[in-house]
Design an enzyme around this catalytic site. Structure first.
Site, mmCIF file in Angstrom:
data_model
loop_
_atom_site.group_PDB
_atom_site.id
_atom_site.type_symbol
_atom_site.label_atom_id
_atom_site.label_comp_id
_atom_site.label_asym_id
_atom_site.label_seq_id
_atom_site.Cartn_x
_atom_site.Cartn_y
_atom_site.Cartn_z
ATOM 1 N N GLY A 188 0.838 -1.210 0.000
ATOM 2 C CA GLY A 188 0.000 0.000 0.000
ATOM 3 C C GLY A 188 0.870 1.255 0.000
ATOM 4 N NE ARG A 203 13.620 16.553 -2.507
ATOM 5 C CZ ARG A 203 14.211 17.032 -1.422
ATOM 6 N NH1 ARG A 203 14.237 16.303 -0.322
ATOM 7 N NH2 ARG A 203 14.760 18.227 -1.433
ATOM 8 C CB VAL A 233 16.720 6.463 -2.032
ATOM 9 C CG1 VAL A 233 17.545 5.436 -2.801
ATOM 10 C CG2 VAL A 233 16.135 5.846 -0.761
ATOM 11 N NE ARG A 255 -1.237 -4.900 -0.781
ATOM 12 C CZ ARG A 255 -2.002 -3.815 -0.561
ATOM 13 N NH1 ARG A 255 -2.944 -3.484 -1.421
ATOM 14 N NH2 ARG A 255 -1.837 -3.104 0.523
ATOM 15 C CG ASP A 293 4.157 -7.042 7.697
ATOM 16 O OD1 ASP A 293 3.474 -6.667 6.714
ATOM 17 O OD2 ASP A 293 3.655 -7.572 8.706
ATOM 18 C CB THR A 339 2.822 0.437 6.206
ATOM 19 O OG1 THR A 339 1.454 0.154 6.563
ATOM 20 C CG2 THR A 339 3.698 0.126 7.416
ATOM 21 C CB ILE A 340 -1.148 4.525 6.525
ATOM 22 C CG1 ILE A 340 -2.102 3.408 6.099
ATOM 23 C CG2 ILE A 340 -0.756 5.410 5.356
ATOM 24 C CD1 ILE A 340 -3.511 3.900 5.770
ATOM 25 C CG ASP A 341 -1.872 -0.619 8.123
ATOM 26 O OD1 ASP A 341 -2.716 0.292 8.009
ATOM 27 O OD2 ASP A 341 -1.926 -1.678 7.466
ATOM 28 C CG ASP A 401 1.397 -3.174 10.215
ATOM 29 O OD1 ASP A 401 2.153 -2.440 9.550
ATOM 30 O OD2 ASP A 401 0.672 -4.032 9.695
ATOM 31 C CG MET A 408 -7.763 2.459 5.400
ATOM 32 S SD MET A 408 -6.540 2.782 4.137
ATOM 33 C CE MET A 408 -7.437 2.133 2.725
ATOM 34 N NE ARG A 458 -7.737 -5.842 4.018
ATOM 35 C CZ ARG A 458 -7.012 -5.639 2.908
ATOM 36 N NH1 ARG A 458 -5.928 -6.349 2.701
ATOM 37 N NH2 ARG A 458 -7.364 -4.739 2.037
ATOM 38 C CE LYS A 491 -19.703 11.795 26.330
ATOM 39 N NZ LYS A 491 -18.670 10.900 26.757
HETATM 40 P P1 ADP Z 1 2.978 -4.476 2.678
HETATM 41 O O1 ADP Z 1 4.373 -4.454 2.171
HETATM 42 O O2 ADP Z 1 2.382 -3.117 2.779
HETATM 43 O O3 ADP Z 1 2.840 -5.311 3.934
HETATM 44 P P2 ADP Z 1 1.798 -6.672 1.183
HETATM 45 O O4 ADP Z 1 1.665 -7.556 2.365
HETATM 46 O O5 ADP Z 1 0.669 -6.602 0.224
HETATM 47 O O6 ADP Z 1 2.071 -5.149 1.571
HETATM 48 O O7 ADP Z 1 3.125 -7.117 0.421
HETATM 49 C C1 ADP Z 1 3.594 -6.394 -0.697
HETATM 50 C C2 ADP Z 1 4.274 -7.332 -1.645
HETATM 51 O O8 ADP Z 1 5.416 -7.919 -1.016
HETATM 52 C C3 ADP Z 1 3.440 -8.523 -2.100
HETATM 53 O O9 ADP Z 1 2.533 -8.206 -3.124
HETATM 54 C C4 ADP Z 1 4.529 -9.454 -2.603
HETATM 55 O O10 ADP Z 1 5.002 -9.033 -3.867
HETATM 56 C C5 ADP Z 1 5.627 -9.214 -1.579
HETATM 57 N N1 ADP Z 1 5.559 -10.245 -0.533
HETATM 58 C C6 ADP Z 1 4.644 -10.362 0.454
HETATM 59 N N2 ADP Z 1 4.848 -11.462 1.190
HETATM 60 C C7 ADP Z 1 5.936 -12.083 0.650
HETATM 61 C C8 ADP Z 1 6.642 -13.287 0.950
HETATM 62 N N3 ADP Z 1 6.275 -14.094 1.952
HETATM 63 N N4 ADP Z 1 7.710 -13.591 0.175
HETATM 64 C C9 ADP Z 1 8.091 -12.805 -0.846
HETATM 65 N N5 ADP Z 1 7.445 -11.664 -1.185
HETATM 66 C C10 ADP Z 1 6.385 -11.289 -0.455
HETATM 67 O O1 F6P Z 2 -1.456 -0.046 3.307
HETATM 68 C C1 F6P Z 2 -2.120 -0.481 4.393
HETATM 69 C C2 F6P Z 2 -3.612 -0.474 4.120
HETATM 70 O O2 F6P Z 2 -4.074 0.827 3.818
HETATM 71 C C3 F6P Z 2 -4.393 -1.064 5.255
HETATM 72 O O3 F6P Z 2 -4.674 -0.151 6.284
HETATM 73 C C4 F6P Z 2 -5.623 -1.541 4.555
HETATM 74 O O4 F6P Z 2 -6.181 -2.611 5.254
HETATM 75 C C5 F6P Z 2 -5.113 -1.990 3.208
HETATM 76 O O5 F6P Z 2 -3.902 -1.295 2.997
HETATM 77 C C6 F6P Z 2 -6.073 -1.713 2.096
HETATM 78 O O6 F6P Z 2 -5.528 -2.183 0.923
HETATM 79 P P1 F6P Z 2 -6.165 -1.879 -0.505
HETATM 80 O O7 F6P Z 2 -5.722 -0.527 -0.924
HETATM 81 O O8 F6P Z 2 -5.613 -2.942 -1.373
HETATM 82 O O9 F6P Z 2 -7.645 -1.938 -0.348
#
Ligand code: ADP
Ligand code: F6P
Length: 324
Positions: free
Chosen positions: A15, A25, A27, A76, A107, A129-131, A133, A173, A175, A218
């Site tokens: 995301g 920029r 980098v 993705r 992650d 990531t905005i999360d 996490d 947001m 998930r 309230k």
């Molecule tokens: P975020 O990086 O925000 O957590 P995703 O979980 O959608 O977003 O992961 C982004 C991309 O990273 C995935 O579409 C995939 O290309 C790659 N990725 C995710 N999990 C794995 C994994 N276990 N091994 C290799 N690449 C991965």
């Molecule tokens: O990037 C993180 C996030 O915005 C989460 O907060 C949310 O659950 C998810 O991505 C939404 O993903 P998408 O844009 O694919 O709907």
């Protein structure tokens, strides 16, 4: 080791998040300042596999620090979890002379970085990531902007909710991460927060609480509901039926992920981008740039990804205490 890195690649994955452009920029310009070449990889791992690779100069990142989204696009790429595509990606890096890659994402993206490192490519992750996490870091690019955007939107909803003496359920947001929800619960003074980390809420207790609050005069009842819990519209219908209080659900959605990055996101993302280049040039690989205890540091990706995700119990508790 330092002079072994001649060309640095950079990509954004998963995301998007406000501040990613500031990181790209940094980098590009820190690499050029260090005498390196830079290649931008478009559309994350999908673009890497499709060889969507461009040369980047300092001017290519002009007028971007203030923009939301990512100028490199993001994607993705589920197939990147498969070894054959990881091997192919490493071959593509070697073919294009990319000695190290900076990967800006969450992650999932770091698992991709881990896989590329296993194929002999130097990788550095920047948490984007905005999360909020990523366990090893107290800061992730985009959270500050997103949570401020959500907070402002909730303030507006609160005004109309009070005027009409309504209950408002606002879905933010996250998930699988409740940080935006928890921070908004505290910042907006919400009466209730529902988090994906805590499936502990009792709908009847919420109903009783709304009825009691109404008796005490309230004029609104704000529920912040994280995306991971979801079902805000049906929850609103049930609450209205059980309490007699008009209830509306608003899903803030992707507006939280766009917009001009805050000063904090620009400065932290810039620092992390430059830091990533510096450690890559020092010969480090398979590291994540983190911000912890007031310092920019770097952590091993394997160790960082093995850490258990948690949410602050103390802040969850005070979110409830402060809403009485
Ligand atoms: P975020 O990086 O925000 O957590 P995703 O979980 O959608 O977003 O992961 C982004 C991309 O990273 C995935 O579409 C995939 O290309 C790659 N990725 C995710 N999990 C794995 C994994 N276990 N091994 C290799 N690449 C991965
Ligand atoms: O990037 C993180 C996030 O915005 C989460 O907060 C949310 O659950 C998810 O991505 C939404 O993903 P998408 O844009 O694919 O709907």
């Amino acid at each position: 080791m330092g002079n072994e890195i001649k060309t640095i690649g950079v990509l954004t994955s998963g995301g998007d998040a406000p501040g990613m452009n500031a990181a790209i920029r940094a980098v590009v310009r820190q690499a050029i300042s260090n005498g390196k070449k830079v290649k931008g990889i478009k559309r994350g791992y999908a673009g890497l596999l499709a060889e969507e690779i461009i040369d980047m100069e300092a001017k290519d990142v002009s007028d971007t620090i203030q923009r939301g989204g990512t100028i490199l696009q993001t994607a993705r790429c589920p197939e990147f979890k498969e070894l054959k595509y990881q091997i192919k990606a490493a071959e593509i890096c070697r073919k294009h002379g990319i000695d190290g890659i900076v990967i800006i994402g969450g992650d999932g993206s770091f698992r991709g970085a881990q896989a590329l490192a296993a194929q002999g490519i130097n990788t550095i992750g920047i948490p984007g990531t905005i999360d909020l996490d990523i366990v090893c870091t107290d800061y992730t690019i985009g959270f500050d902007t997103a949570v401020n955007t959500a907070m402002e939107a909730i303030d507006r909803i609160r005004d109309t909710s009070t005027s009409h003496e309504r209950c408002s359920i606002i879905e933010v947001m996250g998930r699988s991460a409740g940080y935006i929800a928890l921070w908004c619960a505290i910042a907006n003074g919400a009466e209730k927060v529902l988090l994906p980390e805590k499936y502990d809420y009792d709908e009847q207790k919420i109903v009783d609480n709304i009825i009691n609050n109404r008796k005490m005069g309230k004029k609104h009842y704000i529920i912040i509901n994280a995306e991971g819990i979801g079902h805000s519209a049906s929850l609103a219908r049930r609450i209205e039926a059980a309490t007699g209080m008009e209830t509306r659900a608003t899903i803030l959605g992707h507006m939280q992920r766009g917009g001009r990055p805050t000063c904090k996101d620009r400065v932290f993302a810039s620092t992390m981008g430059a830091y990533a280049v510096d450690i890559l040039c020092e010969g480090k690989s398979k590291r994540i740039v983190s911000y912890r205890e007031g310092q920019f540091v770097d952590d091993d990706i394997d160790e960082a990804l093995a850490m258990e995700k948690t949410i602050s119990e103390y802040q969850y508790k005070i979110a409830r205490n402060l809403a009485i």
